[in-house]
Scaffold this motif. Sequence first.
Motif, PDB file in Angstrom:
ATOM      1  N   SER A  91       0.833  -1.211   0.000  1.00 35.87           N
ATOM      2  CA  SER A  91       0.000   0.000   0.000  1.00 35.87           C
ATOM      3  C   SER A  91       0.861   1.252   0.000  1.00 35.87           C
ATOM      4  O   SER A  91       0.553   2.239  -0.677  1.00 35.87           O
ATOM      5  CB  SER A  91      -0.928  -0.005   1.222  1.00 35.87           C
ATOM      6  OG  SER A  91      -1.791  -1.111   1.194  1.00 35.87           O
ATOM      7  N   PHE A  92       1.949   1.227   0.775  1.00 38.71           N
ATOM      8  CA  PHE A  92       2.867   2.374   0.760  1.00 38.71           C
ATOM      9  C   PHE A  92       3.472   2.567  -0.628  1.00 38.71           C
ATOM     10  O   PHE A  92       3.675   3.701  -1.077  1.00 38.71           O
ATOM     11  CB  PHE A  92       3.977   2.179   1.788  1.00 38.71           C
ATOM     12  CG  PHE A  92       3.648   2.719   3.143  1.00 38.71           C
ATOM     13  CD1 PHE A  92       3.113   3.988   3.296  1.00 38.71           C
ATOM     14  CD2 PHE A  92       3.884   1.966   4.287  1.00 38.71           C
ATOM     15  CE1 PHE A  92       2.814   4.499   4.538  1.00 38.71           C
ATOM     16  CE2 PHE A  92       3.594   2.469   5.548  1.00 38.71           C
ATOM     17  CZ  PHE A  92       3.051   3.730   5.678  1.00 38.71           C
ATOM     18  N   MET A  93       3.781   1.464  -1.297  1.00 37.51           N
ATOM     19  CA  MET A  93       4.348   1.569  -2.637  1.00 37.51           C
ATOM     20  C   MET A  93       3.359   2.216  -3.602  1.00 37.51           C
ATOM     21  O   MET A  93       3.712   3.102  -4.391  1.00 37.51           O
ATOM     22  CB  MET A  93       4.754   0.185  -3.157  1.00 37.51           C
ATOM     23  CG  MET A  93       5.309   0.196  -4.570  1.00 37.51           C
ATOM     24  SD  MET A  93       5.804  -1.441  -5.148  1.00 37.51           S
ATOM     25  CE  MET A  93       7.320  -1.675  -4.215  1.00 37.51           C
ATOM     26  N   ALA A 259      -5.072   5.501   0.081  1.00 34.84           N
ATOM     27  CA  ALA A 259      -4.648   5.573   1.482  1.00 34.84           C
ATOM     28  C   ALA A 259      -5.498   4.707   2.411  1.00 34.84           C
ATOM     29  O   ALA A 259      -5.053   4.394   3.520  1.00 34.84           O
ATOM     30  CB  ALA A 259      -4.684   7.025   1.965  1.00 34.84           C
ATOM     31  N   ILE A 260      -6.691   4.315   1.990  1.00 33.69           N
ATOM     32  CA  ILE A 260      -7.585   3.548   2.870  1.00 33.69           C
ATOM     33  C   ILE A 260      -6.953   2.246   3.375  1.00 33.69           C
ATOM     34  O   ILE A 260      -7.015   1.952   4.575  1.00 33.69           O
ATOM     35  CB  ILE A 260      -8.924   3.275   2.156  1.00 33.69           C
ATOM     36  CG1 ILE A 260      -9.735   4.576   2.056  1.00 33.69           C
ATOM     37  CG2 ILE A 260      -9.736   2.211   2.904  1.00 33.69           C
ATOM     38  CD1 ILE A 260     -11.023   4.437   1.277  1.00 33.69           C
ATOM     39  N   PRO A 261      -6.339   1.401   2.524  1.00 30.83           N
ATOM     40  CA  PRO A 261      -5.733   0.164   3.045  1.00 30.83           C
ATOM     41  C   PRO A 261      -4.661   0.418   4.101  1.00 30.83           C
ATOM     42  O   PRO A 261      -4.538  -0.339   5.069  1.00 30.83           O
ATOM     43  CB  PRO A 261      -5.129  -0.486   1.791  1.00 30.83           C
ATOM     44  CG  PRO A 261      -5.893   0.084   0.649  1.00 30.83           C
ATOM     45  CD  PRO A 261      -6.224   1.482   1.059  1.00 30.83           C
ATOM     46  N   ILE A 262      -3.882   1.492   3.940  1.00 28.52           N
ATOM     47  CA  ILE A 262      -2.843   1.811   4.928  1.00 28.52           C
ATOM     48  C   ILE A 262      -3.474   2.171   6.262  1.00 28.52           C
ATOM     49  O   ILE A 262      -3.069   1.672   7.326  1.00 28.52           O
ATOM     50  CB  ILE A 262      -1.967   2.974   4.431  1.00 28.52           C
ATOM     51  CG1 ILE A 262      -1.245   2.589   3.140  1.00 28.52           C
ATOM     52  CG2 ILE A 262      -0.968   3.401   5.497  1.00 28.52           C
ATOM     53  CD1 ILE A 262      -0.465   3.716   2.524  1.00 28.52           C
ATOM     54  N   LEU A 263      -4.492   3.039   6.235  1.00 35.91           N
ATOM     55  CA  LEU A 263      -5.144   3.480   7.465  1.00 35.91           C
ATOM     56  C   LEU A 263      -5.792   2.310   8.201  1.00 35.91           C
ATOM     57  O   LEU A 263      -5.652   2.174   9.424  1.00 35.91           O
ATOM     58  CB  LEU A 263      -6.187   4.559   7.137  1.00 35.91           C
ATOM     59  CG  LEU A 263      -5.636   5.890   6.617  1.00 35.91           C
ATOM     60  CD1 LEU A 263      -6.768   6.772   6.118  1.00 35.91           C
ATOM     61  CD2 LEU A 263      -4.858   6.606   7.716  1.00 35.91           C
TER      62      LEU A 263
END
Length: 635
Positions: A91-93, A259-263
Amino acid sequence: MPAALSFRDSAGDSRSTLNIMPVTLSQTDDPEVTKQQPDVKPLPVSSSLTSGSTTTVNDGPVIQTKSKGVVEMENLIGRLSPFLLIIIYGSFMLLSYTLSLNQYTASYFLNIATSESFNQHSLQASVTTIAAVFQAMAQPPIAKMADAFGRVPAEAACVILYVLGNVIIASSRSIVDYAVGDCIYQLGITGLFLLQNIIIADISSLRNRYFWTIFPSIPQVINAFVSANIVDSLLNRGPNTTQWRWGFGIFTILIPVVAIPILVTLWWGTRSSKGERTAAETSSAGPKRPIRKHLWRGAVSLFWQLDFMGLLLFVVGFGLLFVTLTLANSQTAHWSDAHSIVQLVIGAIVIVAFVLWERYYAPHPLLPFALLKRKTVIGCCLIALWHPMAGTISAGYLTTFLQVAAGQSVISTQRITSFPAVAGWICAIVGAWVARRFRVLKPIIIAGAAIETLAIGLMIRYRTSTNTQAELAVVQLIRGAANGLIPYPVQALIQASAPHEHLGAITAGWLVVYYLAGGIGSAIGGAMWTNIVPRKLGQYLGGNDTLIEMAYANPFGYAAQFPMGTTERTAISRAQDEAQRTMVIVGTIVAFIGLVTSIFMLDNWKLTDEQSLKESEDLVEEGVQASRFKKRNAA
């Protein structure tokens, strides 16, 4: 410097290269399950973080020594599994790639907006410099918020700021509206990259941190090729004065989705277990206070924990100083103007007050002074000053120069300005492998500084309107190689100087210097451009005020009216040639100073498989405790 993070690294296997480390799942009480779990050694956690001690102010404990953000990351480390690591770093990638695409295209859309929509192209350097100041000012507050409130709330706040800023930019009707939106946008995107760096440092070993820091950013190299086509395709769908707005609008939709998956993953991984919540409630049980007193103590606690006074002094002092650099170097203001002198004096006084407050009075300072006594910390901060300053001085108005003076097309210009990223990521990967294999960073940094000095020096000969496309591109590629060998290992080296508890503070402090240096470089480069180009245009255009005004205020429109080879086009090419030559000469001098600094001001520490150096944990923690003892005695 924009850039980001990645996968969990191997903390114990010295035979493999950059392999993904299997991490134990949540602990279980079943002895049979425990027996079957692999023998994996998790990253050691600093002993200074294992206690829940507090610092007292006046009548009671209000400051937690162990910040909430660090506690949450400990919870995350205890729950990490290969599956969670794939989600987090994948997700960051994706987020890093999307933000990078936004940055690649935004630089060109800024040219169109200031030149064709607002007819104020000469203010481009001012917008860039003010944005760099906001980037720098954002670092300590965001790091403090991430420690005090946790990584997840800080990440969510940065996403909101990013979206709000892009909305204002896309709907702007003047250069002022654009600048306001750009400042808010910079707060958001800077925070997203900062938190990415902090989180990866929380869960990676020193030996592999260089690689995992660049890992999510590796796909950004694709943008060096596709961004030019995206810009060209978007602008060809309608008038430039409206289409550039869509270049910002599309990211307003994309970033929240990405950004949703990271959060969600970070929220799940950092939340406290039921047992921990019960223990916390039990430890906090006691005589009930009136709600007003409870709220007041909570507000006082937050005030000291965030070091609100220090943040205010920092933002006001450095903000006045570096905004003045832009105003005093413009065509309408000078160093001798009263308002410039007043801003500099007030800024200097506030900065002195900030240093005194942090040194003698702040119970929980933004950055422990014990860290600033280390030679490597000083050296890393100096490199964070020279490296971006040399780069922004030599790259000022490069897009304008390539299209107007050198006659390059939109796609050619976009690719030439993107080539440094290609060489940068390749050299960063090679440098990360060297760091892991030989456990050192200093030789890599020295090599990068030497390459940077060579590259900018070559631009004196190979950046003119008469150079070929290949010559213009090659010097950019060489310059890009330095970008992969300087900022990432320097950041890893300065992080090794701090214990885990202060990792966010040292990262933010280093990035403050880095971004402010970019602002200084933009101001210096902008000053050269705004003073040399108009004067040379007057000389080469025979004093024709109409043509001079058009060539300076709207160079792209001027270039469209006068093709290459005409007397009018040759005049603007010669004027921009002379400005660029002066800029790259100054950039070469600054780069050489950075080379000398990397040789004499850095320690060649041996990188370990732990999260931080034991030497840093012990030395810095002793200094912090001694400082707190002196402040209590003084009170």
